[in-house]
Design an enzyme around this catalytic site. Structure first.
Site, mmCIF file in Angstrom:
data_model
loop_
_atom_site.group_PDB
_atom_site.id
_atom_site.type_symbol
_atom_site.label_atom_id
_atom_site.label_comp_id
_atom_site.label_asym_id
_atom_site.label_seq_id
_atom_site.Cartn_x
_atom_site.Cartn_y
_atom_site.Cartn_z
ATOM 1 N N LYS A 9 -1.366 119.234 5.518
ATOM 2 C CA LYS A 9 0.021 119.431 5.969
ATOM 3 C C LYS A 9 0.247 120.934 6.204
ATOM 4 C CE LYS A 9 4.319 117.223 4.819
ATOM 5 N NZ LYS A 9 5.012 116.365 3.849
ATOM 6 N N GLU A 54 12.870 103.971 -3.791
ATOM 7 C CA GLU A 54 14.264 103.968 -4.260
ATOM 8 C C GLU A 54 14.591 102.697 -5.039
ATOM 9 O OE1 GLU A 54 13.276 104.926 -1.279
ATOM 10 O OE2 GLU A 54 14.016 106.972 -1.044
ATOM 11 N N ARG A 109 18.467 100.815 0.810
ATOM 12 C CA ARG A 109 17.395 99.843 0.500
ATOM 13 C C ARG A 109 17.366 99.469 -0.982
ATOM 14 N NH1 ARG A 109 11.707 102.460 2.030
ATOM 15 N NH2 ARG A 109 12.548 101.951 4.054
HETATM 16 C C1 LIG Z 1 13.075 105.474 2.252
HETATM 17 C C2 LIG Z 1 12.902 106.951 2.438
HETATM 18 N N1 LIG Z 1 13.042 107.764 1.363
HETATM 19 C C3 LIG Z 1 12.905 109.094 1.504
HETATM 20 C C4 LIG Z 1 12.626 109.639 2.741
HETATM 21 C C5 LIG Z 1 12.555 111.147 2.914
HETATM 22 N N2 LIG Z 1 11.234 111.552 3.370
HETATM 23 C C6 LIG Z 1 10.993 111.856 4.622
HETATM 24 S S1 LIG Z 1 9.421 112.258 4.898
HETATM 25 C C7 LIG Z 1 9.048 112.095 3.242
HETATM 26 C C8 LIG Z 1 7.674 112.355 2.737
HETATM 27 C C9 LIG Z 1 6.687 111.532 3.530
HETATM 28 O O1 LIG Z 1 5.386 111.741 3.006
HETATM 29 P P1 LIG Z 1 4.171 111.126 3.805
HETATM 30 O O2 LIG Z 1 4.432 109.719 4.125
HETATM 31 O O3 LIG Z 1 2.966 111.450 3.030
HETATM 32 O O4 LIG Z 1 4.176 111.891 5.193
HETATM 33 P P2 LIG Z 1 3.805 113.421 5.465
HETATM 34 O O5 LIG Z 1 5.118 114.159 5.565
HETATM 35 O O6 LIG Z 1 2.965 113.898 4.325
HETATM 36 O O7 LIG Z 1 3.052 113.422 6.759
HETATM 37 C C10 LIG Z 1 10.146 111.672 2.541
HETATM 38 C C11 LIG Z 1 10.174 111.426 1.088
HETATM 39 C C12 LIG Z 1 12.504 108.754 3.832
HETATM 40 N N3 LIG Z 1 12.270 109.217 5.089
HETATM 41 N N4 LIG Z 1 12.618 107.433 3.663
HETATM 42 MG MG LIG Z 2 1.661 112.947 3.045
#
Ligand SMILES: Cc1ncc(C[n+]2csc(CCOP(=O)(O)OP(=O)(O)O)c2C)c(N)n1
Ligand SMILES: [Mg+2]
Ligand SMILES: CC(=O)[C@@H](O)[C@H](O)COP(=O)(O)O
Length: 648
Positions: free
Chosen positions: A281, A367, A395
């Site tokens: 990342k 959540e 959710r």
């Molecule tokens: C249900 C939900 N909870 C929280 C979020 C906030 N959120 C957006 S991106 C993220 C992290 C995502 O991590 P990952 O899937 O590993 O993707 P990366 O950013 O590492 O590519 C979070 C917690 C969300 N989008 N959806």
């Molecule tokens: Mg990730």
């Protein structure tokens, strides 16, 4: 012209040489840093998927092959390669969305930014393809963070059962959500990452056999059969294979050749296959890699060289006020604990976690689990504070209703980003909580109007141990403190006219908007009272009597108009047999396009001028049908004058 500029669509990628691919990756990273620094957005996640996205679009034929992005915040590269290279208004009004958008492109499928849904979509699309006798691949890209969400496992359970249904899952494993991804799954992915040696050994063995014709070929086939036993001996059986998925990996997610080879292998597989890609990342941009907090998951507009913010911060955020008060409460109450769903710092729990590391849990992007686990914590004698963004609580509605409220658990939910958030588009507005949660028996909801009220209401909430409580506040800087001039029941009176006709019920941050609207109306001779109920659920018992002393009630909330506080107030007046009309001002039941919060609020009429105009018109309309017109000083605005447009 750069190579990137020559890419009009995925087809243009197919003929690029290895050297050109390397150049293209560099151009894309340079573009992302410059463009996202200008507008703000998800820089780190997109820097991490450059080679992966290029490989996907070289191996597969989107949109015939469906490429799905979980959460969608990492789809900027996908957009660049599918004909969308004007990032000048990214996430801005009329500009590109920060997430996939069907309106923008036939290459886009999932628009909502709620994590852990892509595998479910893939399951459905693959079934539809097969039922309809269609063709084409279904490829779902899901992050290691999103893989911690329960829905991903519900889908995996179904996908893995259909051994003969081709479906490709690409795990984009950068070991982080914002912070390092937590939990047993993350640990398992880490174990799989260590089997890298096995893959390299395998690849090297194949290369040797490939170079020894005939014997090598025969030998390869016999070895191939023995490979499974070999893999068992030398590489841990991934749980994915135990589930019934073919596992390919770990693959270097920044090596075009390795990626394309793995994706082509996956393409040939006649069942569900998981390609485990290791990415970084923020790759290629030192400040992102050095940022231990979140590798520049989301950045505001900034100088790309110094990373200094371009826009001055507008003063303390609601999040920071919450975080500081939480830490103070944590000192005083050792039973108060906290839960985050992979967003410890974004929701303001950083200080609490530093001071009380054993009293805060990151449950992953989960959540629903957060809410149920909180019910357990409360029943176990603690007072959990579950801090999430408002939109993501949607959710966990059933868990709040049936696990927390039904058992009268003393759990406090803190919803950041409540109301219109704006730039993150339709799925990020926290515009449903005050409606959806109205029906939860026993739940008490507070909406603070300023920092002092947030601190006070948070303390009042954690003092309740026999019912769930909830506090909600928006994504913006905290405004100036607004003193009460009186108190009626539990409500703060913020303004009272000598001859009041209109009662404004100001929900949380709508207080300044209502005070300004009242000012505009009083300039037209219409007296107003403005109250801040503080706790909007249940409706304050003193409100019906207060309403009875007015000719019109206007409820103003940064939430859907439907079934929100306005509806609850109407019900309360009805139950008290108070026949005063209620006008409800809020967010229309629409999915709102991305734009700045202020722009959206103006577009939907949640501004003092608009509200004053419509309240004045309401009164006038009632006058025309009333028997006895209201007694007002001469020149009053019983006969509504067009509210002069003032800049608010
Ligand atoms: C249900 C939900 N909870 C929280 C979020 C906030 N959120 C957006 S991106 C993220 C992290 C995502 O991590 P990952 O899937 O590993 O993707 P990366 O950013 O590492 O590519 C979070 C917690 C969300 N989008 N959806
Ligand atoms: Mg990730
Ligand atoms: C994709 C996602 O859900 C988060 O990254 C979100 O975009 C962050 O929003 P804020 O910028 O309001 O923290």
């Amino acid at each position: 012209m750069t190579i990137l500029e020559s890419i009009r669509g995925p087809r243009d990628l197919k003929a690029l040489s290895e050297a050109e691919l390397g150049e293209l990756s560099e151009e894309i990273r340079d573009f992302l840093v410059r463009a996202v620094a200008r507008t703000g957005g998800h820089l780190g996640p997109n820097l991490g998927v450059v080679e992966l996205t290029v490989a996907l679009h070289r191996v597969f034929d989107s949109p015939t092959d469906r490429i799905l992005w979980d959460t969608g915040h990492q789809s900027y590269v996908h957009k660049l390669l599918t004909g969308r290279q004007d990032f000048s208004k990214l996430r801005g009004k009329g500009g590109l969305s920060g997430y996939p958008s069907r309106e923008e492109s036939e290459h886009d499928v999932i628009e909502n930014s709620h994590a852990s849904t892509a595998l479910g979509w893939a399951d459905g699309l693959a079934k539809a393809r097969d039922v309809r006798g269609g063709s084409g691949h279904v490829v779902a890209v899901i992050g290691d963070g999103a893989l911690t969400g329960g829905m991903a496992w519900e889908a995996l359970n179904n996908i893995a059962a259909a051994r003969d249904r081709p479906l490709i899952i690409v795990v984009n494993d950068n070991e982080r959500s914002y912070a390092p991804t937590i939990g047993g799954l993350a640990n398992h992915l880490a174990t799989l990452r260590t089997t890298d040696g096995y893959e390299k050994f395998l690849a090297c063995g194949k290369e040797v056999l490939r170079r020894t014709p005939v014997v090598g070929g025969t030998l390869y086939e016999s070895l191939h059969g023995a490979k499974k036993g070999f893999k068992d001996a030398f590489a841990p059986q991934g749980m994915f294979e135990d589930l019934g998925l073919k596992y390919l990996g770990p693959i270097d997610g920044h090596d075009p050749r390795a990626l394309e080879s793995a994706l082509r292998r996956a393409q040939r597989f006649h069942g569900p296959v998981l390609v485990h890609c290791l990415t970084e990342k923020g790759r290629g941009y030192e400040p992102a890699l050095a940022n231990e907090e979140d590798h520049f998951h989301t950045v505001g507009a900034m100088d790309p060289l110094t990373c200094a913010p371009l826009a001055p911060s507008g003063g303390p955020s609601w999040t920071s006020v919450f975080g500081e008060e939480m830490a103070r409460i944590g000192e005083e109450r050792e039973d108060v604990v906290a839960i985050t769903a992979a967003m410890l710092r974004p929701v303001g729990l950083g200080e609490f976690a530093e001071r009380f590391p054993d009293r805060v849990w990151d449950v992953g992007i989960a959540e629903q689990h957060a809410a149920v686990s909180a019910a357990g914590l409360a029943t176990g004698g603690l007072h959990p504070v579950v801090a999430v963004y408002a939109t993501f609580l949607n959710r966990a509605f059933d868990q709040l209703l049936m696990d927390v409220a039904l058992h009268r658990c003393g759990v406090t939910f803190v919803l950041d980003r409540a109301g219109v958030t704006g730039v993150d588009g339709a799925s990020h507005n926290g515009m449903w909580d005050l409606s959806v949660l109205q029906v939860v028996p026993g739940l008490r909801i507070a909406a603070p109007r300023d920092a002092a009220q947030l601190r006070a209401q948070l303390r009042e909430a954690v003092a309740v141990d026999d019912a769930p409580t909830l506090i909600r506040f928006p994504k913006e800087s905290v405004g100036p403190e607004i003193e009460a001039v009186d108190r009626v029941g539990g409500m703060d009176v913020l303004h009272r006219a000598r001859r009041p006709e209109v009662l404004f019920v100001a929900v949380g941050v709508m207080a300044p908007v209502c005070l300004r609207a009242a000012e505009l109306l009083e300039a037209r001779g219409i007296g107003c009272t403005v109250v801040d109920p503080r706790w909007v659920k249940p409706v304050d018992p003193a409100l019906p009597d207060l309403a009875a002393a007015h000719r019109l009630v206007a409820v103003v909330e940064d939430n859907s108009r439907a079934a929100g506080v306005g509806s609850a107030v109407s019900l309360a007046l009805e139950d008290a047999e108070v026949d005063v009309p209620v006008r409800r001002f809020g967010v229309p039941e629409q999915f709102l396009a991305h734009a700045k919060r202020a722009e959206v609020l103006a577009d939907i009429g949640l501004t003092p001028v608009e509200i004053a105009g419509r309240v004045g018109a309401s009164l006038a309309a009632r006058e025309r049908t009333a028997d006895v017109p209201a007694q007002r000083p001469a020149g009053a605005a019983g006969t509504p004058m067009p509210v002069k447009e003032t800049t608010e």
